[in-house]
Design an enzyme around this catalytic site. Sequence first.
Site, PDB file in Angstrom:
ATOM      1  N   SER A  60       0.756  -1.123  -0.010  1.00  0.00           N
ATOM      2  CA  SER A  60       0.205   0.102  -0.015  1.00  0.00           C
ATOM      3  C   SER A  60       0.813   1.237  -0.026  1.00  0.00           C
ATOM      4  CB  SER A  60      -0.980  -0.019   1.194  1.00  0.00           C
ATOM      5  OG  SER A  60       0.241   0.038   2.318  1.00  0.00           O
ATOM      6  N   GLY A  61       2.199   0.883   0.200  1.00  0.00           N
ATOM      7  CA  GLY A  61       3.559   2.157   0.645  1.00  0.00           C
ATOM      8  C   GLY A  61       3.103   3.158   1.854  1.00  0.00           C
ATOM      9  N   SER A  82      -5.600   7.987   4.364  1.00  0.00           N
ATOM     10  CA  SER A  82      -5.333   6.758   4.428  1.00  0.00           C
ATOM     11  C   SER A  82      -3.889   6.494   2.880  1.00  0.00           C
ATOM     12  CB  SER A  82      -5.963   6.158   4.429  1.00  0.00           C
ATOM     13  OG  SER A  82      -6.017   4.462   4.062  1.00  0.00           O
ATOM     14  N   HIS A 142      11.453  -5.805 -45.605  1.00  0.00           N
ATOM     15  CA  HIS A 142      12.161  -6.816 -45.056  1.00  0.00           C
ATOM     16  C   HIS A 142      13.654  -6.878 -45.427  1.00  0.00           C
ATOM     17  CE1 HIS A 142       8.650  -9.149 -45.174  1.00  0.00           C
ATOM     18  NE2 HIS A 142       8.012  -8.619 -46.978  1.00  0.00           N
ATOM     19  N   SER A 171      35.894   2.820 -29.561  1.00  0.00           N
ATOM     20  CA  SER A 171      36.577   0.897 -29.467  1.00  0.00           C
ATOM     21  C   SER A 171      38.245   1.379 -28.345  1.00  0.00           C
ATOM     22  CB  SER A 171      37.093   0.406 -30.961  1.00  0.00           C
ATOM     23  OG  SER A 171      37.670  -0.748 -30.535  1.00  0.00           O
ATOM     24  N   SER A 172      38.339   0.028 -27.618  1.00  0.00           N
ATOM     25  CA  SER A 172      39.210   0.216 -27.197  1.00  0.00           C
ATOM     26  C   SER A 172      40.740  -0.404 -28.088  1.00  0.00           C
ATOM     27  CB  SER A 172      39.397  -0.060 -25.766  1.00  0.00           C
ATOM     28  OG  SER A 172      38.865  -1.952 -26.064  1.00  0.00           O
ATOM     29  N   LYS A 177      37.970   3.683 -34.836  1.00  0.00           N
ATOM     30  CA  LYS A 177      36.496   3.058 -34.643  1.00  0.00           C
ATOM     31  C   LYS A 177      35.467   4.200 -34.436  1.00  0.00           C
ATOM     32  CE  LYS A 177      33.589  -1.298 -34.850  1.00  0.00           C
ATOM     33  NZ  LYS A 177      32.628  -0.688 -33.716  1.00  0.00           N
ATOM     34  N   ASN A 202      31.436   5.039 -33.177  1.00  0.00           N
ATOM     35  CA  ASN A 202      30.045   3.958 -33.443  1.00  0.00           C
ATOM     36  C   ASN A 202      28.716   4.891 -32.506  1.00  0.00           C
ATOM     37  OD1 ASN A 202      31.313   1.960 -33.032  1.00  0.00           O
ATOM     38  ND2 ASN A 202      32.114   1.627 -30.905  1.00  0.00           N
ATOM     39  N   GLU A 233      22.366   3.889 -30.191  1.00  0.00           N
ATOM     40  CA  GLU A 233      22.655   2.413 -28.827  1.00  0.00           C
ATOM     41  C   GLU A 233      22.018   2.962 -27.541  1.00  0.00           C
ATOM     42  OE1 GLU A 233      26.555   0.339 -30.888  1.00  0.00           O
ATOM     43  OE2 GLU A 233      26.181   2.132 -28.712  1.00  0.00           O
TER      44      GLU A 233
END
Length: 464
Positions: free
Chosen positions: A100-101, A135, A184, A314-315, A320, A322, A327
Amino acid sequence: MQKDNDRTAHDSIGDVSVPAGVFYGAQTQRALQNFPVSGLRMPRAFIEALGMVKAAAAMANGELGLLERDVADAIGIAAMQLSTGLYDEHMPVDVFQTGSGTSTNMNANEVIAWLASQRLGRPVHPNDHVNLCQSSNDVIPTCIQVSGGTQVIRDLIPALRHLADRIDRRRTEFHDVTKTGRTHLMDAMPITLGQELSAWAAQVRLGGERLQAVLERLCALPIGGTAVGTGINSHPEFGARVVSALSAMSGIGFTQKDNLFEGLSAQDTSVELSGQLKTIAVSLMKMCNDLRWMNSGPLAGLGEISLPELQPGSSIMPGKVNPVIPEAVCMVCAQVIGNDATVTVAGQSGNFQLNVMLPVIAYNLSQSIEILANAARLLADRAIAGFTVNRARIGATLERNPMLVTALNTAIGYEQGARIAKAAYAENRSIMEVALRMTDLSEQELRRMLDPDALTRGGIPARR
């Protein structure tokens, strides 16, 4: 074990040791002992709403003569201070608590009572004064709806409008860029980039319209129902006065629910809102995945657009980059979809006169609204606004699109069109070259019928 500087607080169960320096009392301390589950606290937006509801309740009780004016004023001031976040450190109860919180409601009652007592110089009781005519069973559902409505109106709808406007600006900019359509994930008939972007803008705007549609129900509050919907121990005018005060405080047109029993026993409106948030998440994920595909490459992918370079990708692979914003937004969308599953299950947990998963509904709704609003603005400003278009790459792939042959269907028939398309693909030639060889259509006719720009406007490219 009680420390030397701890104090002893009392509730209906008995005495309990409470750390020195905290503003809450026995019931909050018991909740901390009973629910060491996640470390997640109720959202800031929910505490903001809870403070407002308590302030509105104090105002109503003062107007009705149920509280002395100075007590009502002291409670109202303390409640608004709680609403602003000034005392969040004293609201530590875990999300995963009594369904009920009640623990969160009593946490607020105790903190507000402590602050009001300090202001008045005499005791203010958390139940008898702060919780008067209320309440947990009507306060917590009310706060879910106040916080949800406030966040939707203040944060999410403006963020979606901003995103749609940003997309529309790019749509206008690229209205003349004709590209290969895809169904598609396969080559299909041409479309303009502006047309593609128009679909995204429409998705976002429809998401905003869906939110607008649920607001009337979301802003109808169950306050005044108290324990089971009958309004026991509450003045008949209390709920309406609280709603009026909340509307004045927030600038939002809150009303009182027609059926308070429904407002306490069911969370259908929360489930409805969560479903609309999920729909918006699905829309944003679709858009982000399109962006990722269009940005893919730079050599082996589609390479139609280039998203802004925001950080090394990229490490281990130098150079590179991204699509980090799409994402991140996709992860937000996944979280919202998962939150909706939680709210759906929680919405089913209305047993007779009360839903008993209110805190987790409050948490998930608030998080979904907040992260969707943030993600929409991020997508608008850090991805949509800055991507560039590779017109040469788009033109080169469009020229060799074998599905352009579809425009010849009415002149040569489907079967002959299929033979031309297969030959063009096998020979790595354009449809124009192969159709000149395999049909009696003139070059002039073919150029007119296979014009990609004209094909984006629909209709039948009839033979002349």
